[in-house]
Design a protein around this motif. Sequence first.
Motif, PDB file in Angstrom:
ATOM      1  N   ASP A   1      -3.129  -3.383  -2.614  1.00 48.69           N
ATOM      2  CA  ASP A   1      -3.613  -2.081  -3.330  1.00 48.69           C
ATOM      3  C   ASP A   1      -3.473  -1.953  -4.708  1.00 48.69           C
ATOM      4  O   ASP A   1      -1.977  -2.612  -4.998  1.00 48.69           O
ATOM      5  CB  ASP A   1      -3.090  -0.828  -2.840  1.00 48.69           C
ATOM      6  CG  ASP A   1      -3.372   0.240  -3.548  1.00 48.69           C
ATOM      7  OD1 ASP A   1      -4.706   0.485  -3.879  1.00 48.69           O
ATOM      8  OD2 ASP A   1      -2.777   1.488  -3.473  1.00 48.69           O
TER       9      ASP A   1
ATOM     10  N   ASP B   1      -0.214   4.433   0.313  1.00 48.42           N
ATOM     11  CA  ASP B   1      -0.697   5.568   1.234  1.00 48.42           C
ATOM     12  C   ASP B   1      -0.327   5.304   2.502  1.00 48.42           C
ATOM     13  O   ASP B   1      -0.856   4.619   3.475  1.00 48.42           O
ATOM     14  CB  ASP B   1      -2.294   5.604   0.975  1.00 48.42           C
ATOM     15  CG  ASP B   1      -2.725   6.665   1.857  1.00 48.42           C
ATOM     16  OD1 ASP B   1      -2.363   7.097   2.904  1.00 48.42           O
ATOM     17  OD2 ASP B   1      -3.774   7.506   1.338  1.00 48.42           O
TER      18      ASP B   1
ATOM     19  N   GLU C   1       0.834  -1.162   0.043  1.00 42.15           N
ATOM     20  CA  GLU C   1       0.250   0.141  -0.007  1.00 42.15           C
ATOM     21  C   GLU C   1       0.786   1.272   0.184  1.00 42.15           C
ATOM     22  O   GLU C   1       1.761   1.452   0.949  1.00 42.15           O
ATOM     23  CB  GLU C   1      -1.044  -0.160   1.237  1.00 42.15           C
ATOM     24  CG  GLU C   1      -1.697   1.284   1.618  1.00 42.15           C
ATOM     25  CD  GLU C   1      -2.497   1.681   0.427  1.00 42.15           C
ATOM     26  OE1 GLU C   1      -2.218   2.757  -0.226  1.00 42.15           O
ATOM     27  OE2 GLU C   1      -3.442   0.809   0.220  1.00 42.15           O
TER      28      GLU C   1
ATOM     29  N   LYS D   1     -11.964   1.146  -0.973  1.00 39.38           N
ATOM     30  CA  LYS D   1     -11.791   2.536   0.072  1.00 39.38           C
ATOM     31  C   LYS D   1     -12.848   3.556  -0.048  1.00 39.38           C
ATOM     32  O   LYS D   1     -13.099   3.745  -1.327  1.00 39.38           O
ATOM     33  CB  LYS D   1     -10.462   3.028  -0.320  1.00 39.38           C
ATOM     34  CG  LYS D   1      -9.127   1.982  -0.162  1.00 39.38           C
ATOM     35  CD  LYS D   1      -7.866   2.765  -0.596  1.00 39.38           C
ATOM     36  CE  LYS D   1      -6.735   1.614  -0.641  1.00 39.38           C
ATOM     37  NZ  LYS D   1      -5.395   2.297  -1.325  1.00 39.38           N
TER      38      LYS D   1
ATOM     39  N   ILE E   1      -7.238  -3.991  -1.729  1.00 38.62           N
ATOM     40  CA  ILE E   1      -8.064  -2.734  -1.114  1.00 38.62           C
ATOM     41  C   ILE E   1      -7.708  -1.936  -2.405  1.00 38.62           C
ATOM     42  O   ILE E   1      -6.667  -1.572  -2.588  1.00 38.62           O
ATOM     43  CB  ILE E   1      -7.580  -2.437   0.268  1.00 38.62           C
ATOM     44  CG1 ILE E   1      -5.964  -2.512   0.145  1.00 38.62           C
ATOM     45  CG2 ILE E   1      -7.977  -3.481   1.168  1.00 38.62           C
ATOM     46  CD1 ILE E   1      -5.427  -1.899   1.677  1.00 38.62           C
ATOM     47  N   THR E   2      -9.005  -1.160  -2.638  1.00 37.27           N
ATOM     48  CA  THR E   2      -8.244  -0.104  -3.896  1.00 37.27           C
ATOM     49  C   THR E   2      -9.451   0.839  -3.968  1.00 37.27           C
ATOM     50  O   THR E   2     -10.915   0.648  -3.409  1.00 37.27           O
ATOM     51  CB  THR E   2      -8.480  -0.879  -5.316  1.00 37.27           C
ATOM     52  OG1 THR E   2      -8.270  -0.112  -6.341  1.00 37.27           O
ATOM     53  CG2 THR E   2      -9.840  -1.516  -5.525  1.00 37.27           C
TER      54      THR E   2
END
Length: 224
Positions: free
Chosen positions: A51, A9, A7, A101, A78-79
Amino acid sequence: MRLLIAEDDPAIAAGISATLRQSGHAVDHVADGKSADEALRGTPYDLLILDLGLPALDGSEVLERVRKRGSTLPILVITAREGLRERVRVLDLGADDYLVKPFALAEFEARVRALLRRYAAQGAPELTLGRLRMDLPGHRAWVGDTPLELTAREFGLLEALAARPDRVTSRAQLTEALCSWDEELTDNGLDIALYRLRRKLADSGTQVRTIRGLGYLLEEVEGA
């Protein structure tokens, strides 16, 4: 269990890393797809949280490479990319689950538990040795019907030993299972954890036996 988060972020990575560590998992984090691919080639993980919008190598390419290598590693994507077509595409590439997300941490934790439980069930959904019973994905253990109170480190140690039934686990393998890249476990820390785990297993019909020069073995105590 040892998990990898890919990820880019920092805030999201920090939040889900902290959540997973509080649940007793060892967590590694990378911020680009190339690092994720390299980590997956060199370390045996129990779950990948991926991600899609990663720099250096897109998450979809990381996913494709994992499956082309024949790996059955559970993968939670997760995106921020929404839409039915995108979800279908990612699932067809080999993802096991998909979370858009922003998401609530409670739902994220539930998805992680479900994936770990599902893949554990392909082997043995519950491990039994002597009077000791373990639910590895649920991070629970009992002696008979009595819950066994273990710290996150003690459970991680028991889990690492239980994952290799009838095989010796070295100190290096235990340390790797218990620690993520940004953590350190000293020899003294490992010895303390082993001592405390042995005390708590005293009435379980199970013991951690030292195999001198090689490591440790979780085994049933005959006649206990």
